[in-house]
Design an enzyme around this catalytic site. Structure first.
Site, PDB file in Angstrom:
ATOM      1  N   ASP A   1       0.860  -1.158   0.000  1.00 25.78           N
ATOM      2  CA  ASP A   1       0.000   0.000   0.000  1.00 25.78           C
ATOM      3  C   ASP A   1       0.906   1.220   0.000  1.00 25.78           C
ATOM      4  O   ASP A   1       2.044   1.110   0.416  1.00 25.78           O
ATOM      5  CB  ASP A   1      -0.716  -0.021   1.365  1.00 25.78           C
ATOM      6  CG  ASP A   1      -2.176   0.162   1.151  1.00 25.78           C
ATOM      7  OD1 ASP A   1      -2.578   0.074  -0.001  1.00 25.78           O
ATOM      8  OD2 ASP A   1      -2.889   0.390   2.138  1.00 25.78           O
TER       9      ASP A   1
ATOM     10  N   THR B   1      -0.136   4.740   1.244  1.00 29.87           N
ATOM     11  CA  THR B   1      -0.356   5.590   2.421  1.00 29.87           C
ATOM     12  C   THR B   1      -0.107   4.827   3.701  1.00 29.87           C
ATOM     13  O   THR B   1      -0.688   3.777   3.911  1.00 29.87           O
ATOM     14  CB  THR B   1      -1.798   6.105   2.411  1.00 29.87           C
ATOM     15  OG1 THR B   1      -2.062   6.562   1.100  1.00 29.87           O
ATOM     16  CG2 THR B   1      -1.985   7.211   3.407  1.00 29.87           C
TER      17      THR B   1
ATOM     18  N   ASP C   1      -3.942  -1.797   5.107  1.00 30.14           N
ATOM     19  CA  ASP C   1      -4.419  -1.313   6.395  1.00 30.14           C
ATOM     20  C   ASP C   1      -5.930  -1.204   6.399  1.00 30.14           C
ATOM     21  O   ASP C   1      -6.564  -1.351   7.421  1.00 30.14           O
ATOM     22  CB  ASP C   1      -3.789   0.037   6.731  1.00 30.14           C
ATOM     23  CG  ASP C   1      -3.952   1.027   5.589  1.00 30.14           C
ATOM     24  OD1 ASP C   1      -4.569   0.654   4.572  1.00 30.14           O
ATOM     25  OD2 ASP C   1      -3.472   2.161   5.692  1.00 30.14           O
TER      26      ASP C   1
END
Length: 1206
Positions: A507, A509, A829
């Site tokens: 990912d 971010t 996340d």
């Protein structure tokens, strides 16, 4: 569903709040039972019920003694009372396995079972006393000194073997137990850290999820996972993803008018609002399902029997008990399982629901197009019992290797026994020509027993029982140490799988970047500032608009709080992009909180919350003169299209034409994006009072004719340690790909900063749309060949949806373009990363920013959310693999030598030079201790310099084979020299051809001692497996190793000097000891000679310890077993049985629905209408996980059965 929950409640002694004790509920105006039945209704029915029973939501709040505005008082006594009446927000965990259960599991090891049998036989025989043979002449071999003590010591061998088995079992069980305990501690730590925003005493404060009680007022916003069931009190644009409960992937709109029931475990996909909590813990919808899972998994077997009985009763009781049922509300529940509050249907509902929960867990997460090959069932089974989990790559290879070695040992021991028996018989009855006499029989039998024990000893030495131990120790040790490196391992084998990883899909971010957004550039009043400007350069009117817009048009739940530690960074709470804007206001020396206090949330006239379609958020304020002002913020490329004016340097608005816009995109927005900034446009619009009130529902008319205030560039800085970590990954042969929702320019810029994209490389960066276009055929189906054309070059996937991430991961794993199967790790996340995390070989979830769903689906949790911790995981994973190889190299050398010595010695001298107990000492102690010593070597950076091994790499490479055979040659030469010429060299008595119960000899003691010394020095050699020269390198970093080598040496001295009869040893002189040590030290010198021989020259060397090859399995099973490496046949049968069993249940369920529908007089359609949702879902799931030949029956089941019942 109501009933099931009650039953679940009662099955947990800890939660005594079932309907059986209504006395507590007197204090509140509604009972637990009432609230539960309310939460089972959906949509209009729920609203209808609230109006009918309570008048409206406020009526419900009054009955629950809570205020919709100020919430609960928060007094401990009140909270406690509510906990007693309505339960706590806590779902009791599944009972852990007891230590004895773990011991029993450890005993299932095949090698251990062989040992146990041998030991028991040996014990039994040693207690068999032959009658005295009156000293007849029963052959030469039987003559000699009959020593009492020696005969007494016969049982020692058997007992020693059993003791060794007990050691191995206890260590294994203890390891499992401590692992379980660690994991539970961790779980509870994670749970305590979860907080949710609650209104208590008029204040909005974060409260631990476990402390939430019925009657609490919760503030909910985009991205929340609801912690409890509740009813909406106030909402803006609320949309909820209820797929985790219903399996429907469409988002459900929630509003006061249409549908106000909110369920725990569902996700807020957009909007915000407030709800009053009506059910917590085991009484909430998720709780009910969880309880079923918890109770369902442990005792499935007993329950299968129980359920079968119940089913028989069921059918009878159905016919009888139906008329007495209370009339259930029509379509009482989407799940279709709510008929009665009587216990007769409990079991069925229970199991049905339990299956449904499984189904949803897998299928709903996977979203319909993604039903992957291992469906819900496998998924859930896997989660439920990690023990039965299909074996990891390493375990697969080891099991296979152990079995092969065991077979070889068995053959060797059988041959040994046969040779001994034949030699004895020929010698006694033929050469000496003695007739078989009755009185001599017991003595002969004793000989045969001795031969058998020698055979067993050979077998014992051949079977490497240290292997399972080495693996367990190595993994457990790594997991413990990885905890310090911020890797929380949830599934043990994830750690070694990580060592083989070939690709990481990360990912952006929060993983590669810090997830601390801040405004770094801004275009305001016709000027592009490369850093935040001083407040005085901005016209006052523009400034006021800007600050007011930022303050009210950011969710009020987003704030910037003072740092926890002195001198730390400010804490960002809530949406990070909004935090950046609030931070921008603070940088301009303005206070947003003052404006918020002036205009509280209740005074906002209308809020259009952010969602993925609008890509913007707007807030409308009503002015005193009746006019309205709307503030908007959103993605610049979208919002600028809606602007027709822009504020200039004087603070006036001037026209903003499409030509100006294109110019601005080129001059401002593209440069910002190319530097990796996210661009946000802030704008406003006035609605004059003279025009009357606009039509707020017509969004396209409202969100036009805006005036642009400014465009800001928000940076999410790359974590400083990431570029280095990515370089290490690439050097280690691992491809890092970035999968993000951000736009392509930003993604490209960040990935260049991180080093994922090197300038001048030929790599692909795609957007989600383009990616989907390329991988689908004309019919819109995903084709593996198309994915195979893309993924090897793909490095950045931008603007991607969760489905794209899952498709990419599945595509890479299923790909056959490269000769090795790719091992993929994924980081995530968000809730939306769940499917991809589950599909990946290793899923990493973020410990800080991660949502519960992501953590649940992952294998390893990164407690510091940092990409560089992944590199540590790779290092540990490879280290585990190497440790096992080191141990194997050492172990097999011991085994080869010991087996050959025992075998040849027995055949030539009719007695094994190494006695059974000595063998066990060599074997067990060397095994257990060596596995400890070699499995706890700490990892070094050099592990990251090689390519990943891949799934079919043999455990024993050719270099290792060279070392094993080379050292075996040296050791055998020494031992045979000592055996056949030792008495001359040391000038001692010959120990060969000793009679049956002769006392121990110095000769054989020297042989044994030298053997052990050689093993000790060889243990140092075994520290290196890739043919390195310096075997001492870093030896003092591993204190365990040093301690063990030294400790073994000391114990050896004790055994030789004081071991006496049981160990068949005699004390040796200093000179003899020095000779033994010198011969042992020769191993190190010999090791240098071996490493000088190039492996490539030795063509005859083979590798060993491969994984299971695909060819060995019939095709139709392959489909089902795509992802398994070691195939467990029992597991396969079990799954097959289970599917059929659930299918049977589903049919009965349908019949019951129909019968109960008739009996209670509801229209027949209602019953059937209620069915398809669950059936179709089951249909989905069943196809996914069932073997090929039991498919597609389910769909028919509901209608046909329904008709037959008519």
């Amino acid at each position: 569903m109501g009933t099931t929950g009650d039953m679940a409640n009662n099955s947990y002694s800890g939660v005594k709040n079932s309907v059986a004790e209504p006395n507590h509920d007197g204090e509140f105006g509604c009972s637990l039972k009432e609230l539960r039945s309310l939460m089972e209704l959906r949509g209009a029915e729920g609203l209808h019920k609230i109006q009918e029973t309570y008048g409206d939501v406020n009526g419900l709040c009054n009955r629950l003694k809570t205020s919709p505005v100020d919430g609960l008082s928060g007094q401990p006594a009140d909270i406690e009372k509510r906990k007693v009446a309505f339960g706590q927000n806590f779902i009791p965990p599944k009972k852990p396995k007891t230590f004895l259960q773990l011991v029993w599991e450890a005993l299932q090891d095949v090698t251990l079972i062989i040992l146990e049998v041998a030991a028991i036989v040996s014990l039994g025989l040693s207690f068999y006393k032959p009658p005295d043979s009156e000293n007849r002449n029963c052959g030469n071999a039987a003559g000699g000194v009959e020593d009492e003590g020696e005969a007494e010591a016969g049982w020692i061998e058997g007992a020693a073997i059993l003791l060794s088995v007990a050691c191995v079992v206890l260590v294994t069980a203890f390891n499992d137990w401590s692992k379980e305990k660690q994991f539970r501690g961790l779980q509870s730590r994670i749970e305590q850290e979860q907080k949710f925003m609650m209104v208590r005493g008029g204040q909005v404060i974060p409260i631990p999820v476990a402390e939430i009680v019925v009657g609490d007022i919760a503030q909910i916003k985009y991205g929340d996972l609801l912690p409890a069931d509740g009813i909406l009190i106030q909402g803006n644009d609320l949309k909820i993803d209820e797929s985790s409960l219903t399996g429907e992937s469409d988002h459900v709109k929630k509003s006061m008018e249409k549908d106000s029931v909110l369920l725990s475990g569902t996700h807020v996909m957009e909007g915000s609002g407030k709800m009053v909590v009506t059910a917590v813990g085991v009484n909430s919808q998720t709780g009910i399902i969880f309880t079923l899972l918890g109770a369902g998994e442990d005792d499935e077997d007993e329950e299968e029997k129980e359920k079968k009985k119940e089913r028989k009763k069921e059918k009878k009781s159905n016919r009888i008990a139906v008329p007495h049922r209370p009339l259930p509300p029509a379509n009482s529940n989407a799940c279709g399982a709510n008929h009665s509050h009587y216990s007769n249907s409990l079991h069925i509902q229970f199991s049905f629901l339990f299956f449904l929960a499984k189904a949803q867990d897998g299928a709903a997460m996977e979203m319909q197009p993604l039903n992957s090959d291992e469906g819900a069932e496998g998924e859930e089974k896997r989660k439920a019992n990690l023990q039965k989990k299909e074996k990891s790559v390493l375990q697969g290879k080891l099991t296979k290797l152990a079995v092969q070695i065991g077979k070889a040992g068995l053959v060797m021991s059988a041959i040994t026994v046969i040779i001994l028996v034949v030699l004895f018989v020929v010698d006694t009855f033929w050469i000496q020509g003695i007739p078989w006499e009755k009185e001599c029989t017991p003595i002969y039998i004793q000989f045969f027993v001795k031969f058998f024990i020698i055979g067993v000893t050979v077998l014992v030495v051949a079977v490497p029982e240290g292997l399972p131990l080495a693996v367990t120790i190595s993994l457990a040790y790594s997991v413990k140490k990885m905890m310090k490196d911020n890797n929380l391992v949830r599934h043990l084998d994830a750690c070694e799988t990580m060592g083989n990883a070939t690709a990481i899909c990360s990912d952006k971010t929060g993983t590669l970047t810090m997830n601390r957004m801040r405004v770094v550039q801004v275009f305001i009043s016709d000027k592009h500032y490369k850093k935040v400007p001083e407040p005085d350069v901005i016209p006052a009117s523009t400034m006021d608009l800007l600050i007011l817009g930022i303050s009210v048009n950011c969710a009020y739940t987003t704030k910037i709080m003072s740092p926890e530690k002195e001198g730390g960074l400010n804490r960002q709470v809530g949406n990070k992009t909004e935090c950046a804007l609030l931070g921008f206001a603070l940088d301009l020396k303005k206070d947003y909180q003052a404006i918020r206090n002036e205009i509280p949330e209740e005074k906002l006239y209308k809020v259009y919350t952010f969602n993925s379609v609008r890509k913007s958020m707007s807030t409308v304020l009503k002015n005193a003169d009746g006019s309205y002002r709307m503030f908007s913020k959103g993605a610049s490329e979208i919002l600028l299209r809606k602007c027709y004016k822009i504020l200039t340097a004087t603070g006036e608005a001037k026209l903003f034409r499409p030509r100006d816009r294109d110019d601005m995109v080129k001059r401002v927005i593209e440069p910002m994006a190319s530097e990796g900034l996210r661009t946000i446009c802030l704008a406003y619009r006035d609605f004059p009072a003279s025009e009357g009130e606009p039509d707020w529902d017509n969004e396209s008319d409202i969100l036009t004719r805006l005036t642009c205030v400014c465009v800001v560039g928000i940076e999410d800085p790359v974590r400083p340690e990431v570029p280095d970590a990515i370089r290490k990954c690439q050097r280690a042969g691992i491809t890092v790909r970035m999968v993000t929702g951000d736009n392509l320019n930003t993604a490209r810029a960040i990935s260049t900063k991180c080093g994922i994209l090197q300038p001048g490389d030929d790599f692909l960066c795609l957007e989600g749309k383009e990616f989907n276009r390329r991988i689908r055929n004309e019919k819109g189906e995903i084709e593996q060949e198309r994915i195979d054309k893309i993924w090897p070059k793909l490095r950045v996937l931008a603007r991607s949806s969760p489905t794209d991430k899952h498709t990419l991961v599945k595509g890479i794993i299923d790909s056959t373009v490269v000769e090795r199967r790719q091992v993929v790790a994924v980081t995530g996340d968000g809730t939306n990363d769940g499917p991809a995390l589950k599909k990946a070989d290793v899923g990493f979830a973020m410990g800080i920013a991660g949502t519960d769903v992501a953590k649940e689906a992952s294998d390893i949790i990164l407690t510091d959310d940092n990409f560089s911790s992944i590199v540590k995981a790779v290092m540990w994973g490879r280290n585990v693999y190497d440790s096992i190889s080191k141990f194997l190299q050492f172990q097999l050398t011991v085994n080869v030598v010991a087996v050959i010595v025992a075998f040849t010695g027995a055949c030539i001298t009719q007695d094994s030079p190494l006695k059974a107990v000595q063998m066990l000492w060599v074997n067990l102690i060397m095994d257990t201790f060596a596995s400890l010593a070699l499995a706890t070597e700490p990892p070094t950076e050099s592990l990251l310099l090689r390519k990943p091994y891949g799934r079919n790499k043999p455990l024993i490479s050719r270099t290792m084979m060279k070392n094993i055979l080379g050292h075996a040659v040296y050791q055998l030469t020494i031992i045979f020299t000592l055996l056949f010429a030792g008495e001359k060299m040391f000038d001692i008595d010959n120990g060969r051809y000793a009679p049956l119960h002769a006392p121990p000899s110095e000769h054989y003691t020297i042989v044994f001692n030298t053997f052990v010394m050689m093993q000790l020095f060889n243990e140092i050699n075994a520290r290196k497996i890739h043919g390195e020269r310096n075997v001492f390198e870093g030896i003092f970093n591993n204190m365990i190793f040093c301690t063990i080598v030294f400790g073994t040496f000391v114990i050896q001295i004790v055994i030789v000097q004081f071991g006496g009869k049981p160990f068949s040893c005699v004390g040796l002189s200093i000179e003899q000891w020095l000779w033994c040590i010198l011969l042992g030290f020769g191993c190190l010198l010999w090791g240098q000679i071996i490493s000088s021989i190039p492996t490539s020259r030795l063509k005859f060397l083979k590798t060993a310890g491969h994984g299971t090859q695909k060819e060995e399995i019939p095709d139709e099973e392959l489909e089902e077993l795509e992802d398994l490496d070691e195939i467990d046949h029992a597991e396969r049968e079990l799954r097959r049985g289970q599917i059929l069993w659930f299918r049977g249940l589903n049919r009965i369920q349908t019949q019951m629905d129909v019968v109960s529908a008739f009996q209670s007089g509801i229209s027949f359609q209602a019953a059937v209408r209620r069915q398809p949702s669950s059936t179709s879902q089951q249909h989905d799931v069943t196809n996914v996980s069932s073997p090929t030949h039991v498919k597609h029956h389910t769909h028919a089941s509901s209608p046909t059965l329904a008709q037959s019942e008519q």
